[in-house]
Scaffold this motif. Structure first.
Motif, PDB file in Angstrom:
ATOM      1  N   ILE A   1       0.868  -1.172   0.000  1.00 17.83           N
ATOM      2  CA  ILE A   1       0.000   0.000   0.000  1.00 17.83           C
ATOM      3  C   ILE A   1       0.908   1.226   0.000  1.00 17.83           C
ATOM      4  N   HIS A   2       0.987   1.890  -1.146  1.00 23.95           N
ATOM      5  CA  HIS A   2       1.883   3.032  -1.257  1.00 23.95           C
ATOM      6  C   HIS A   2       1.269   4.290  -0.665  1.00 23.95           C
ATOM      7  N   SER A   3       0.014   4.579  -1.039  1.00 23.33           N
ATOM      8  CA  SER A   3      -0.611   5.811  -0.574  1.00 23.33           C
ATOM      9  C   SER A   3      -2.124   5.662  -0.532  1.00 23.33           C
ATOM     10  N   THR A   4      -2.716   6.224   0.527  1.00 24.35           N
ATOM     11  CA  THR A   4      -4.176   6.339   0.607  1.00 24.35           C
ATOM     12  C   THR A   4      -4.577   7.814   0.735  1.00 24.35           C
ATOM     13  N   THR A   5      -3.715   8.709   0.282  1.00 27.09           N
ATOM     14  CA  THR A   5      -3.973  10.143   0.379  1.00 27.09           C
ATOM     15  C   THR A   5      -5.238  10.546  -0.368  1.00 27.09           C
ATOM     16  N   LEU A   6      -5.433   9.981  -1.555  1.00 30.29           N
ATOM     17  CA  LEU A   6      -6.589  10.341  -2.371  1.00 30.29           C
ATOM     18  C   LEU A   6      -7.774   9.409  -2.168  1.00 30.29           C
ATOM     19  N   GLY A   7      -7.558   8.272  -1.528  1.00 32.36           N
ATOM     20  CA  GLY A   7      -8.625   7.290  -1.341  1.00 32.36           C
ATOM     21  C   GLY A   7      -8.029   5.930  -1.074  1.00 32.36           C
ATOM     22  N   PRO A   8      -8.864   4.891  -0.999  1.00 34.29           N
ATOM     23  CA  PRO A   8      -8.335   3.544  -0.754  1.00 34.29           C
ATOM     24  C   PRO A   8      -7.371   3.127  -1.854  1.00 34.29           C
ATOM     25  N   ALA A   9      -6.357   2.375  -1.479  1.00 33.50           N
ATOM     26  CA  ALA A   9      -5.352   1.928  -2.434  1.00 33.50           C
ATOM     27  C   ALA A   9      -5.934   0.821  -3.304  1.00 33.50           C
ATOM     28  N   LEU A  10      -5.932   1.036  -4.610  1.00 41.77           N
ATOM     29  CA  LEU A  10      -6.462   0.036  -5.528  1.00 41.77           C
ATOM     30  C   LEU A  10      -5.384  -0.391  -6.498  1.00 41.77           C
ATOM     31  N   GLY A  11      -5.283  -1.669  -6.708  1.00 41.83           N
ATOM     32  CA  GLY A  11      -4.318  -2.197  -7.668  1.00 41.83           C
ATOM     33  C   GLY A  11      -4.496  -3.683  -7.824  1.00 41.83           C
ATOM     34  N   GLY A  12      -4.093  -4.209  -8.951  1.00 40.25           N
ATOM     35  CA  GLY A  12      -4.322  -5.608  -9.281  1.00 40.25           C
ATOM     36  C   GLY A  12      -3.481  -6.582  -8.491  1.00 40.25           C
ATOM     37  N   THR A  13      -3.818  -7.850  -8.659  1.00 46.24           N
ATOM     38  CA  THR A  13      -3.070  -8.955  -8.075  1.00 46.24           C
ATOM     39  C   THR A  13      -2.286  -9.635  -9.181  1.00 46.24           C
ATOM     40  N   ARG A  14      -0.979  -9.563  -9.113  1.00 43.94           N
ATOM     41  CA  ARG A  14      -0.100 -10.189 -10.106  1.00 43.94           C
ATOM     42  C   ARG A  14       0.343 -11.551  -9.587  1.00 43.94           C
ATOM     43  N   PHE A  15       0.169 -12.589 -10.394  1.00 47.83           N
ATOM     44  CA  PHE A  15       0.570 -13.955 -10.027  1.00 47.83           C
ATOM     45  C   PHE A  15       1.707 -14.332 -10.965  1.00 47.83           C
ATOM     46  N   PHE A  16       2.916 -14.480 -10.409  1.00 47.95           N
ATOM     47  CA  PHE A  16       4.094 -14.622 -11.268  1.00 47.95           C
ATOM     48  C   PHE A  16       5.157 -15.473 -10.581  1.00 47.95           C
ATOM     49  N   PRO A  17       5.894 -16.307 -11.341  1.00 48.64           N
ATOM     50  CA  PRO A  17       6.948 -17.143 -10.752  1.00 48.64           C
ATOM     51  C   PRO A  17       8.248 -16.368 -10.539  1.00 48.64           C
ATOM     52  N   TYR A  18       8.265 -15.499  -9.554  1.00 47.39           N
ATOM     53  CA  TYR A  18       9.450 -14.691  -9.273  1.00 47.39           C
ATOM     54  C   TYR A  18      10.642 -15.571  -8.911  1.00 47.39           C
ATOM     55  N   GLY A  19      11.834 -15.076  -9.245  1.00 48.00           N
ATOM     56  CA  GLY A  19      13.040 -15.837  -8.941  1.00 48.00           C
ATOM     57  C   GLY A  19      13.279 -15.991  -7.458  1.00 48.00           C
ATOM     58  N   ASN A  20      12.878 -14.999  -6.678  1.00 52.74           N
ATOM     59  CA  ASN A  20      13.007 -15.081  -5.216  1.00 52.74           C
ATOM     60  C   ASN A  20      12.073 -14.048  -4.588  1.00 52.74           C
ATOM     61  N   GLU A  21      12.019 -14.044  -3.274  1.00 56.58           N
ATOM     62  CA  GLU A  21      11.111 -13.146  -2.572  1.00 56.58           C
ATOM     63  C   GLU A  21      11.519 -11.681  -2.716  1.00 56.58           C
ATOM     64  N   GLN A  22      12.823 -11.418  -2.828  1.00 57.69           N
ATOM     65  CA  GLN A  22      13.278 -10.043  -2.984  1.00 57.69           C
ATOM     66  C   GLN A  22      12.796  -9.455  -4.310  1.00 57.69           C
ATOM     67  N   ALA A  23      12.823 -10.264  -5.376  1.00 59.94           N
ATOM     68  CA  ALA A  23      12.320  -9.801  -6.665  1.00 59.94           C
ATOM     69  C   ALA A  23      10.829  -9.521  -6.588  1.00 59.94           C
ATOM     70  N   LEU A  76      -7.749   1.015 -14.627  1.00 63.87           N
ATOM     71  CA  LEU A  76      -8.022   1.609 -13.319  1.00 63.87           C
ATOM     72  C   LEU A  76      -9.258   2.501 -13.389  1.00 63.87           C
ATOM     73  N   ILE A  77      -9.397   3.235 -14.474  1.00 62.50           N
ATOM     74  CA  ILE A  77     -10.589   4.068 -14.654  1.00 62.50           C
ATOM     75  C   ILE A  77     -11.843   3.189 -14.690  1.00 62.50           C
ATOM     76  N   GLN A  78     -11.729   2.030 -15.330  1.00 59.84           N
ATOM     77  CA  GLN A  78     -12.876   1.114 -15.395  1.00 59.84           C
ATOM     78  C   GLN A  78     -13.320   0.672 -14.006  1.00 59.84           C
ATOM     79  N   VAL A  79     -12.363   0.211 -13.182  1.00 54.64           N
ATOM     80  CA  VAL A  79     -12.767  -0.310 -11.876  1.00 54.64           C
ATOM     81  C   VAL A  79     -13.166   0.815 -10.925  1.00 54.64           C
TER      82      VAL A  79
END
Length: 365
Positions: free
Chosen positions: A48-70, A307-310
């Protein structure tokens, strides 16, 4: 604005949550949540980067990352980008993003998605999720069994459906605006466009470009996605890469960081405008593009259609009103490119100024 210096599969170590040195500004994240459910194999990070303008909205990315840091790096950069995207689009939303670690083709199950939904629900509406790379509207229906803080579900479940078509429409109108800025006309007939990534958004963008008469070269690492494009659009040329081709417009619609010092020097296009997030590998790349006479449309502006759609879904706006708002992304691009020209700014700087103005006014209130 948005920079992405790391491949999501990269295994190199990076800084942590509080000591990031790879962002163009010092705006910190409000909250980062690490979620694990051993029973289902869920491993997720919600930023959650910022809720200054409203609730934080953003998608869920499902991806085989190389490690947790990535995965963490991607979550932080993507969530920050969502703050900028919402602000420049004039929405009453903040920025957030979630990443699920793993290959969705192998480990995604209804039980895992429901477990993830329960973690989203613990945030009490500070974060609202939607679809992204590796997730679909059907997945949002499943997540919605565990939380009400989810959008872009299927129409049958009361949602607005897949956001890819309107994301592509926003990119298309951004391309039209950039074309008018560079060539004095929005006419795309005969213009050579290289579309990198033919997934959900790239496919829909190709459809719009083909209808407009553009000459299209496309690439994707997924053979099935390429076969679909070839079958549905026989006139599209398929290539292993497009960034090194003789094109007028480069439309990156896959993963980020494809514009590096090296690729910016070999790129022969006059316009860069696509749906991918975090297209610049480092901030200096935009200056290099500018020096070569290449117009870059900031990614967080061009790809804001989804984002405009949702946001419209949350506000119960009629579909036709949402579509009209998405098409106005082109007017925003025109404004940014005019500021770039008149004030001697980079396009990213002109867009950043809009974001800072909105966030500053909201914080003051």
């Amino acid at each position: 604005m948005t920079t992405d210096t790391a491949d999501p599969t990269d295994t190199a170590p990076a800084s942590g949550v509080f000591d990031r040195s790879d962002f163009a500004d010092a705006a910190p994240h409000e909250q980062v949540v690490f979620c694990q459910d051993p029973a289902t194999g869920l491993k997720a990070i919600i930023g959650i980067h910022s809720t200054t303008l409203g609730p934080a909205l953003g998608g869920t990315r499902f991806f085989p990352y190389g490690n947790e840091q990535a995965a963490l790096t991607d979550a932080l950069r993507l969530s920050r980008g969502m703050t900028y995207k919402a602000a420049v689009a004039g929405l009453q939303l903040g920025g957030g993003k979630a990443v699920l670690i793993g290959d969705p083709a192998r480990v995604k199950t209804p039980a895992l998605l429901e477990a993830y939904g329960r973690f989203v629900d613990t945030l009490g509406g500070r974060y609202i999720t939607a679809g992204d790379v590796g997730t679909t509207s059907d997945d949002m229906d499943v997540i919605g069994r565990s939380t009400k803080h989810v959008v872009a579900r299927t129409p049958a479940a009361g949602g607005s459906g897949d956001s890819a078509p309107l994301t592509a429409r926003g990119v298309f109108h951004s391309i039209l605006a950039a074309a008018e800025s560079v060539w004095g006309s929005k006419e795309l007939s005969g213009r050579r466009v290289g579309v990198e990534g033919t997934g959900k958004v790239g496919y829909n963008l190709i459809a719009l470009l083909a209808e407009a008469g553009a000459t299209i070269t496309a690439s994707d690492v997924n053979p099935a996605a390429v076969r679909r494009v070839s079958a549905d659009f026989p006139g599209v040329t398929v290539a292993e890469t497009v960034i090194d081709k003789d094109i007028d417009i480069y439309a990156p619609c896959a993963m980020g960081a494809t514009l590096t010092d090296t690729t910016a020097r070999i790129l022969d296009a006059a316009v860069v405008c696509g749906a991918a997030n975090n297209q610049l590998a480092q901030p200096g790349v935009e200056e290099l593009l500018r020096d070569r006479g290449i117009v870059w449309v900031p990614d967080f502006v061009a790809n804001s259609g989804g984002l405009i759609q949702v946001a419209g879904e949350i506000e119960n706006k009629p579909r036709h009103a949402v579509v009209k708002q998405v098409e106005q992304v082109g007017a925003t691009v025109t404004r940014i490119l005019a500021h770039q020209h008149d004030r001697g700014l980079l396009a990213g700087q002109a867009a950043d100024a809009i974001v800072r103005e909105r966030l500053g006014a909201a914080a003051h209130r």
